[in-house]
Design an enzyme around this catalytic site. Structure first.
Site, mmCIF file in Angstrom:
data_model
loop_
_atom_site.group_PDB
_atom_site.id
_atom_site.type_symbol
_atom_site.label_atom_id
_atom_site.label_comp_id
_atom_site.label_asym_id
_atom_site.label_seq_id
_atom_site.Cartn_x
_atom_site.Cartn_y
_atom_site.Cartn_z
ATOM 1 N N ASP A 43 0.827 -1.204 0.000
ATOM 2 C CA ASP A 43 0.000 0.000 0.000
ATOM 3 C C ASP A 43 0.863 1.256 0.000
ATOM 4 O O ASP A 43 0.478 2.282 -0.566
ATOM 5 C CB ASP A 43 -0.959 0.003 1.203
ATOM 6 C CG ASP A 43 -2.204 0.801 0.903
ATOM 7 O OD1 ASP A 43 -2.872 0.488 -0.103
ATOM 8 O OD2 ASP A 43 -2.506 1.760 1.637
ATOM 9 N N CYS A 134 -11.030 4.620 -4.584
ATOM 10 C CA CYS A 134 -9.974 4.433 -3.587
ATOM 11 C C CYS A 134 -10.315 5.196 -2.309
ATOM 12 O O CYS A 134 -10.362 4.634 -1.221
ATOM 13 C CB CYS A 134 -8.659 4.905 -4.201
ATOM 14 S SG CYS A 134 -7.308 4.948 -3.036
ATOM 15 N N TYR A 138 -12.416 3.132 1.002
ATOM 16 C CA TYR A 138 -11.716 2.938 2.286
ATOM 17 C C TYR A 138 -12.484 3.618 3.420
ATOM 18 O O TYR A 138 -12.527 3.114 4.541
ATOM 19 C CB TYR A 138 -10.273 3.458 2.219
ATOM 20 C CG TYR A 138 -9.257 2.365 1.930
ATOM 21 C CD1 TYR A 138 -9.435 1.494 0.857
ATOM 22 C CD2 TYR A 138 -8.122 2.193 2.715
ATOM 23 C CE1 TYR A 138 -8.517 0.493 0.574
ATOM 24 C CE2 TYR A 138 -7.197 1.185 2.434
ATOM 25 C CZ TYR A 138 -7.399 0.344 1.367
ATOM 26 O OH TYR A 138 -6.487 -0.655 1.095
ATOM 27 N N TYR A 164 -9.377 5.404 8.910
ATOM 28 C CA TYR A 164 -10.228 5.441 7.715
ATOM 29 C C TYR A 164 -11.681 5.806 8.019
ATOM 30 O O TYR A 164 -12.440 6.130 7.099
ATOM 31 C CB TYR A 164 -10.099 4.128 6.921
ATOM 32 C CG TYR A 164 -8.736 4.053 6.253
ATOM 33 C CD1 TYR A 164 -8.406 4.944 5.236
ATOM 34 C CD2 TYR A 164 -7.762 3.150 6.664
ATOM 35 C CE1 TYR A 164 -7.147 4.930 4.631
ATOM 36 C CE2 TYR A 164 -6.502 3.121 6.063
ATOM 37 C CZ TYR A 164 -6.207 4.016 5.052
ATOM 38 O OH TYR A 164 -4.955 4.004 4.461
ATOM 39 N N GLU A 206 -9.758 -2.699 -6.511
ATOM 40 C CA GLU A 206 -9.694 -2.664 -5.038
ATOM 41 C C GLU A 206 -9.891 -4.079 -4.475
ATOM 42 O O GLU A 206 -9.195 -4.491 -3.559
ATOM 43 C CB GLU A 206 -10.760 -1.728 -4.466
ATOM 44 C CG GLU A 206 -10.443 -0.241 -4.602
ATOM 45 C CD GLU A 206 -9.297 0.218 -3.700
ATOM 46 O OE1 GLU A 206 -9.096 -0.369 -2.635
ATOM 47 O OE2 GLU A 206 -8.595 1.163 -4.093
HETATM 48 C C1 LIG Z 1 -5.313 0.023 -2.466
HETATM 49 C C2 LIG Z 1 -5.835 1.207 -1.700
HETATM 50 N N1 LIG Z 1 -7.026 1.757 -2.019
HETATM 51 C C3 LIG Z 1 -7.444 2.853 -1.300
HETATM 52 C C4 LIG Z 1 -6.722 3.417 -0.280
HETATM 53 C C5 LIG Z 1 -7.231 4.613 0.463
HETATM 54 N N2 LIG Z 1 -6.622 5.797 0.003
HETATM 55 C C6 LIG Z 1 -5.530 2.823 0.001
HETATM 56 N N3 LIG Z 1 -4.727 3.285 0.981
HETATM 57 N N4 LIG Z 1 -5.071 1.706 -0.702
#
Ligand SMILES: Cc1ncc(CN)c(N)n1
Length: 223
Positions: A43, A134, A138, A164, A206
């Site tokens: 990530d 994204c 989250y 989050y 995702e």
């Molecule tokens: C794969 C992924 N997707 C979304 C997020 C949230 N910004 C994240 N940290 N990582």
């Protein structure tokens, strides 16, 4: 609003996230820390490219208000969200230099390349459609996990859920949604359908990302 229409399309995919073993494990604290460590590293490099998208958005912005929103979202990634990763990494004895040196897995590469490609060749609407799932998903997951009994007590992943689901991250997700709605206002149906497909594809990515970290995948054959 355009995001209401998008929600109808992505809801089944996002509901599947909540049932995914990795996400369930975050919620009840049973996730193996080795899997989380894989998420942390993948990530982190994902977010470096994700931050680039906001810089592209800022360069392509049609007005100062839009430019400011992209700059705020860029700051949110680099200084708010990635701080969470750096703190968890410190618990594992991983330095931020090590995090940065992570080799992106096949799925991480495919996902970021898809968003970067669209954002570089299109207008600002492509950038927003690329980043929306994204940010928003989250926040959706964080808020859903926060509702689960016990998720915020005695859970190694408590800081993840708090981050989050926080008011600060919710505000960033809401700004992204508002930007999408503003940009969609004067677009013809054909263009809206194209943007919708980007949001559906990134939502699929995702899910693949959750699955990649659950299985600790990198590349199929070691090089
Ligand atoms: C794969 C992924 N997707 C979304 C997020 C949230 N910004 C994240 N940290 N990582």
């Amino acid at each position: 609003m355009f995001t209401d229409r998008l929600w109808k399309r992505v809801e089944p995919i996002w509901t599947a996230y909540l049932d995914h073993p990795f996400v369930r494990g975050l919620g009840d604290g049973t996730l193996e820390q080795d899997k989380f460590r894989h998420w942390l590293k993948q990530d982190y490099v994902y977010l470096i490219d994700y931050a680039r998208l906001f810089a592209i958005g800022s360069a392509k912005a049609d007005d100062l208000e839009e430019m400011t929103t992209f700059a705020k979202l860029l700051h949110g990634v680099l200084d708010v969200e990635m701080d969470l990763h750096r703190k968890y990494a410190a618990d594992f004895g991983i330095t931020k230099e090590e995090l940065e040196k992570t080799e992106a897995s096949a799925i991480t590469t495919a996902y970021t390349s898809y968003m970067l490609n669209l954002s570089q060749r299109g207008g600002v609407e492509n950038v927003v459609a690329s980043v929306l799932a994204c940010e928003w998903s989250y926040n959706f997951i964080g808020k859903e996990l926060a509702k689960r009994p016990g998720s915020l007590t005695d859970n190694f992943y408590k800081s993840w859920i708090e981050m989050y689901s926080s008011a600060e991250f919710t505000a960033l997700a809401e700004e992204t949604k508002q930007l999408m709605n503003r940009i969609a206002e004067d677009k013809p149906e054909k263009e809206l359908a194209r943007l919708e497909e980007i949001v559906v594809k990134t939502s699929q990515f995702e899910y693949m990302f959750w699955d990649m970290v659950e299985k600790k995948e990198e590349w199929l054959v070691k090089g």
